[in-house]
Design a protein around this motif. Structure first.
Motif, PDB file in Angstrom:
ATOM      1  N   VAL A   1      -2.045   1.012   1.536  1.00 19.80           N
ATOM      2  CA  VAL A   1      -2.002   0.798   2.982  1.00 19.80           C
ATOM      3  C   VAL A   1      -0.811   1.574   3.522  1.00 19.80           C
ATOM      4  O   VAL A   1       0.315   1.399   3.054  1.00 19.80           O
ATOM      5  N   ALA A   2      -1.088   2.438   4.478  1.00 20.23           N
ATOM      6  CA  ALA A   2       0.008   3.227   5.042  1.00 20.23           C
ATOM      7  C   ALA A   2       0.280   2.742   6.449  1.00 20.23           C
ATOM      8  O   ALA A   2      -0.621   2.595   7.250  1.00 20.23           O
ATOM      9  N   SER A   3       1.500   2.471   6.728  1.00 19.29           N
ATOM     10  CA  SER A   3       1.885   2.033   8.052  1.00 19.29           C
ATOM     11  C   SER A   3       3.276   2.589   8.278  1.00 19.29           C
ATOM     12  O   SER A   3       4.256   2.035   7.800  1.00 19.29           O
ATOM     13  N   ARG A   4       3.333   3.719   8.935  1.00 18.55           N
ATOM     14  CA  ARG A   4       4.635   4.394   9.051  1.00 18.55           C
ATOM     15  C   ARG A   4       5.557   3.647   9.993  1.00 18.55           C
ATOM     16  O   ARG A   4       5.145   3.136  11.014  1.00 18.55           O
ATOM     17  N   ARG A   5       6.799   3.620   9.614  1.00 21.30           N
ATOM     18  CA  ARG A   5       7.789   2.912  10.410  1.00 21.30           C
ATOM     19  C   ARG A   5       8.926   3.856  10.764  1.00 21.30           C
ATOM     20  O   ARG A   5       9.287   4.699   9.959  1.00 21.30           O
ATOM     21  N   PRO A   6       9.475   3.703  11.959  1.00 21.12           N
ATOM     22  CA  PRO A   6      10.589   4.566  12.337  1.00 21.12           C
ATOM     23  C   PRO A   6      11.838   4.288  11.498  1.00 21.12           C
ATOM     24  O   PRO A   6      12.618   5.189  11.213  1.00 21.12           O
ATOM     25  N   GLU A   7      12.027   3.038  11.087  1.00 23.80           N
ATOM     26  CA  GLU A   7      13.207   2.664  10.298  1.00 23.80           C
ATOM     27  C   GLU A   7      12.754   2.200   8.920  1.00 23.80           C
ATOM     28  O   GLU A   7      11.716   1.566   8.805  1.00 23.80           O
ATOM     29  N   PRO A   8      13.552   2.482   7.884  1.00 28.16           N
ATOM     30  CA  PRO A   8      13.168   1.988   6.558  1.00 28.16           C
ATOM     31  C   PRO A   8      13.157   0.461   6.499  1.00 28.16           C
ATOM     32  O   PRO A   8      13.927  -0.197   7.205  1.00 28.16           O
ATOM     33  N   LEU A   9      12.284  -0.079   5.674  1.00 26.38           N
ATOM     34  CA  LEU A   9      12.236  -1.528   5.489  1.00 26.38           C
ATOM     35  C   LEU A   9      13.531  -2.005   4.824  1.00 26.38           C
ATOM     36  O   LEU A   9      14.099  -1.308   3.988  1.00 26.38           O
ATOM     37  N   GLN A  10      13.958  -3.197   5.183  1.00 24.06           N
ATOM     38  CA  GLN A  10      15.151  -3.788   4.576  1.00 24.06           C
ATOM     39  C   GLN A  10      14.694  -4.744   3.474  1.00 24.06           C
ATOM     40  O   GLN A  10      14.274  -5.867   3.747  1.00 24.06           O
ATOM     41  N   PHE A  11      14.789  -4.277   2.229  1.00 23.78           N
ATOM     42  CA  PHE A  11      14.241  -5.066   1.124  1.00 23.78           C
ATOM     43  C   PHE A  11      14.943  -6.417   0.907  1.00 23.78           C
ATOM     44  O   PHE A  11      14.273  -7.410   0.638  1.00 23.78           O
ATOM     45  N   PRO A  12      16.281  -6.484   0.991  1.00 26.64           N
ATOM     46  CA  PRO A  12      16.905  -7.795   0.758  1.00 26.64           C
ATOM     47  C   PRO A  12      16.399  -8.865   1.733  1.00 26.64           C
ATOM     48  O   PRO A  12      16.097  -9.995   1.327  1.00 26.64           O
ATOM     49  N   GLU A  13      16.226  -8.487   2.997  1.00 26.99           N
ATOM     50  CA  GLU A  13      15.717  -9.455   3.981  1.00 26.99           C
ATOM     51  C   GLU A  13      14.269  -9.820   3.697  1.00 26.99           C
ATOM     52  O   GLU A  13      13.864 -10.981   3.813  1.00 26.99           O
ATOM     53  N   MET A  14      13.482  -8.805   3.335  1.00 23.89           N
ATOM     54  CA  MET A  14      12.075  -9.077   3.016  1.00 23.89           C
ATOM     55  C   MET A  14      11.959 -10.004   1.820  1.00 23.89           C
ATOM     56  O   MET A  14      11.143 -10.933   1.811  1.00 23.89           O
ATOM     57  N   ALA A  15      12.782  -9.734   0.799  1.00 23.97           N
ATOM     58  CA  ALA A  15      12.737 -10.543  -0.416  1.00 23.97           C
ATOM     59  C   ALA A  15      13.078 -11.994  -0.095  1.00 23.97           C
ATOM     60  O   ALA A  15      12.438 -12.925  -0.594  1.00 23.97           O
TER      61      ALA A  15
ATOM     62  N   PHE B   1       1.784  -6.661  -4.713  1.00 27.70           N
ATOM     63  CA  PHE B   1       2.172  -5.688  -3.693  1.00 27.70           C
ATOM     64  C   PHE B   1       3.322  -4.841  -4.230  1.00 27.70           C
ATOM     65  O   PHE B   1       4.283  -5.384  -4.764  1.00 27.70           O
ATOM     66  N   THR B   2       3.219  -3.523  -4.057  1.00 30.28           N
ATOM     67  CA  THR B   2       4.371  -2.661  -4.273  1.00 30.28           C
ATOM     68  C   THR B   2       4.653  -1.992  -2.927  1.00 30.28           C
ATOM     69  O   THR B   2       3.807  -1.251  -2.411  1.00 30.28           O
ATOM     70  N   VAL B   3       5.788  -2.284  -2.351  1.00 33.54           N
ATOM     71  CA  VAL B   3       6.085  -1.814  -0.994  1.00 33.54           C
ATOM     72  C   VAL B   3       7.204  -0.781  -1.067  1.00 33.54           C
ATOM     73  O   VAL B   3       8.182  -0.971  -1.805  1.00 33.54           O
ATOM     74  N   PHE B   4       7.042   0.315  -0.330  1.00 36.12           N
ATOM     75  CA  PHE B   4       8.044   1.375  -0.308  1.00 36.12           C
ATOM     76  C   PHE B   4       8.818   1.313   1.006  1.00 36.12           C
ATOM     77  O   PHE B   4       8.325   0.775   2.005  1.00 36.12           O
ATOM     78  N   PRO B   5      10.033   1.878   1.021  1.00 40.07           N
ATOM     79  CA  PRO B   5      10.861   1.780   2.232  1.00 40.07           C
ATOM     80  C   PRO B   5      10.197   2.327   3.498  1.00 40.07           C
ATOM     81  O   PRO B   5      10.475   1.861   4.595  1.00 40.07           O
ATOM     82  N   ASP B   6       9.286   3.312   3.357  1.00 39.84           N
ATOM     83  CA  ASP B   6       8.658   3.879   4.558  1.00 39.84           C
ATOM     84  C   ASP B   6       7.534   3.011   5.123  1.00 39.84           C
ATOM     85  O   ASP B   6       6.871   3.391   6.082  1.00 39.84           O
ATOM     86  N   GLY B   7       7.301   1.829   4.514  1.00 41.52           N
ATOM     87  CA  GLY B   7       6.298   0.917   5.041  1.00 41.52           C
ATOM     88  C   GLY B   7       4.987   0.961   4.291  1.00 41.52           C
ATOM     89  O   GLY B   7       4.118   0.107   4.459  1.00 41.52           O
ATOM     90  N   ARG B   8       4.846   1.966   3.447  1.00 39.02           N
ATOM     91  CA  ARG B   8       3.624   2.098   2.675  1.00 39.02           C
ATOM     92  C   ARG B   8       3.585   1.033   1.585  1.00 39.02           C
ATOM     93  O   ARG B   8       4.617   0.638   1.060  1.00 39.02           O
ATOM     94  N   ALA B   9       2.361   0.573   1.250  1.00 34.85           N
ATOM     95  CA  ALA B   9       2.245  -0.423   0.181  1.00 34.85           C
ATOM     96  C   ALA B   9       1.023  -0.126  -0.674  1.00 34.85           C
ATOM     97  O   ALA B   9       0.018   0.383  -0.175  1.00 34.85           O
TER      98      ALA B   9
END
Lengths: 349, 89
Positions: A281-295, A320-328
């Motif tokens: 699933v691709a969902s481009r985001r202007p800012e990288p995802l913040q993994f610590p907050e997501m976790a 789920f494997t999620v990348f900083p650019d929002g892709r999973a």
């Protein structure tokens, strides 16, 4: 101080410099060149290995995926530790290659190549290399290469057989001249359904690599002008004549300069990863995802861990494997709609 | 008689054979005879009267699209190849 104590940067390449058709001039051209390698799986690791050792000055390695144990059978730059460390392929390849050749620049890029980033990733390259495993990305590379007027080299492998061709925009047929459309899903085997032998990949990637060396060293007269087909199980090698297609085929890309893949008219960014029971699933985001907050947010609903490159999260039988650019990449389904729902439920819209 | 080389993914539709003899004086006639012998291949190769766009046909080592397409002449000892795109990597 004696200048003789300073090692000649060409020394490490002496065995290929002595090859007369390349020579010192060819080597210097390699060292001053830039390559964009699209995909760092089976073909890509062999390509990157050859080109880094050969001394290509700048190697940009783009890959969207992470390493799994079943990759190790043929993806020569990776090892079990890389799997344990949850490294993306581009990053793991870069780490390995820097130990092989510290004198070149290696730029790993963890992303999915699509119509929004293709020109930026390829625009400064002298050559584009195909290390991908799908025609969607190849047609996009073809559009970008033809638009930019840059050479690129196609390679594909399945089972024990493979194909390769070298594309010089304006001089030779492009990928769409030769292969007008990709077979629809289900009509063609993939490495997941039909299997693939490591040596078959290594041979095709090595053909691509030697063509790359010729292009970068300016030895155009030695380039392959055919569609090469090899089957290492039944020992067939064929050179199919395709040069007559140039200008003869009513090619939307190189004749009409209609870049359907680059303009985003063709291709989807959410795709079932064939044979893997997984969807990207691709969902481009202007800012990288913040993994610590997501976790923090996800730890109540499932098992979650992360490093700088990816966050992995398992719940309800899905991984789920999620990348900083929002892709999973969501494992556990082939259903695109279901995957999109899961994405919005757990990652966010 | 001309021989048609069957690519790996189509061999299940050709009783597992990698080569099939088929009669005809043009590519179209040879492929039609192949289709009569192995009807399941017909559907994979053709959309109505047209060759499917993701299938390429070669006579010996020449692509028929710069020859005469389905009208390309085929001699007794010629080899017609069905060449599918190879996707993986």
């Amino acid at each position: 101080m004696s200048a003789a104590l300073t090692p000649d940067p060409l020394d490490r390449y002496s065995r290929q410099v002595r090859f007369p058709a390349l020579g010192e001039e060819g080597q210097r051209a390699l060292m001053n060149s830039r390559v964009t390698l699209c995909g760092c799986g089976a073909l890509g690791t062999v390509l990157a290995n050859h080109l880094a050792r050969a001394g290509v000055g700048h190697l940009r390695i783009i890959d969207r995926d992470f390493i799994e144990t079943h990759n190790l059978q043929r993806q020569i730059l990776f090892d079990e530790q890389d799997v344990a460390d949850n490294l993306p392929k581009a990053e793991a390849a870069a780490r390995k290659l820097r130990r092989i050749n510290s004198t070149i620049e290696i730029e790993p890029v963890v992303t999915d190549i699509d119509h929004t980033n293709a020109l930026a990733l390829m625009g400064d390259a002298d050559l584009i290399l195909d290390g991908t495993d799908n025609f969607e990305t190849r047609y996009l590379i073809n559009d970008a290469a033809v638009k930019l007027g840059k050479p690129w080299i196609f390679g594909g492998v399945i089972g024990s057989e493979g194909q390769t061709m070298t594309i010089l925009p304006g001089e030779t047929p492009c990928l769409r001249c030769v292969i007008e459309t990709a077979p629809p899903p289900g009509m063609t085997p993939t490495c997941e359904t039909a299997g693939v032998l490591g040596p078959a990949v290594a041979i095709i990637a090595s053909f691509e690599a030697v063509e790359a060396i010729k292009v970068l060293a300016g030895k155009k007269e030695a380039l392959n002008r055919d569609l090469i087909m090899v089957d290492i199980w039944d020992w067939t090698f064929r050179q199919l004549k395709i040069s007559g297609l140039f200008g003869k085929v009513d090619c939307p890309c190189c004749k009409h300069r209609k870049f359907e893949w680059l303009e985003g008219e063709m291709g989807s960014h959410t795709t079932a990863l064939c044979g893997r029971n997984a969807v990207q699933v691709a969902s481009r985001r202007p800012e990288p995802l913040q993994f610590p907050e997501m976790a923090e947010r996800l730890k109540g609903v499932g098992e979650v861990r992360h490093n700088a490159f990816m966050l992995r999260f398992a719940t309800e039988g899905y991984e789920f494997t999620v990348f900083p650019d929002g892709r999973a990449i969501i494992k556990g389904t082939n259903d695109i709609a279901k995957a999109k729902t899961l994405y919005s439920q757990f990652v966010g819209a | 008689m001309p021989v048609v080389r069957i690519p790996t993914p189509l061999r299940p539709q050709a009783a597992g054979q990698d080569k099939v003899e088929a009669s005809g004086a043009t590519v179209g006639e040879v492929l039609a005879d192949l289709g009569r012998q192995h009807p399941a291949i017909q559907e994979r190769l053709f959309d109505g009267a047209e060759i499917r766009r993701f299938v390429n046909i070669y006579v010996n080592n020449e692509d028929v699209r710069y020859l005469e397409d389905l009208e390309t002449p085929v001699a007794e000892k010629d080899e017609v190849s069905i060449i599918p795109a190879v996707a993986g990597g």
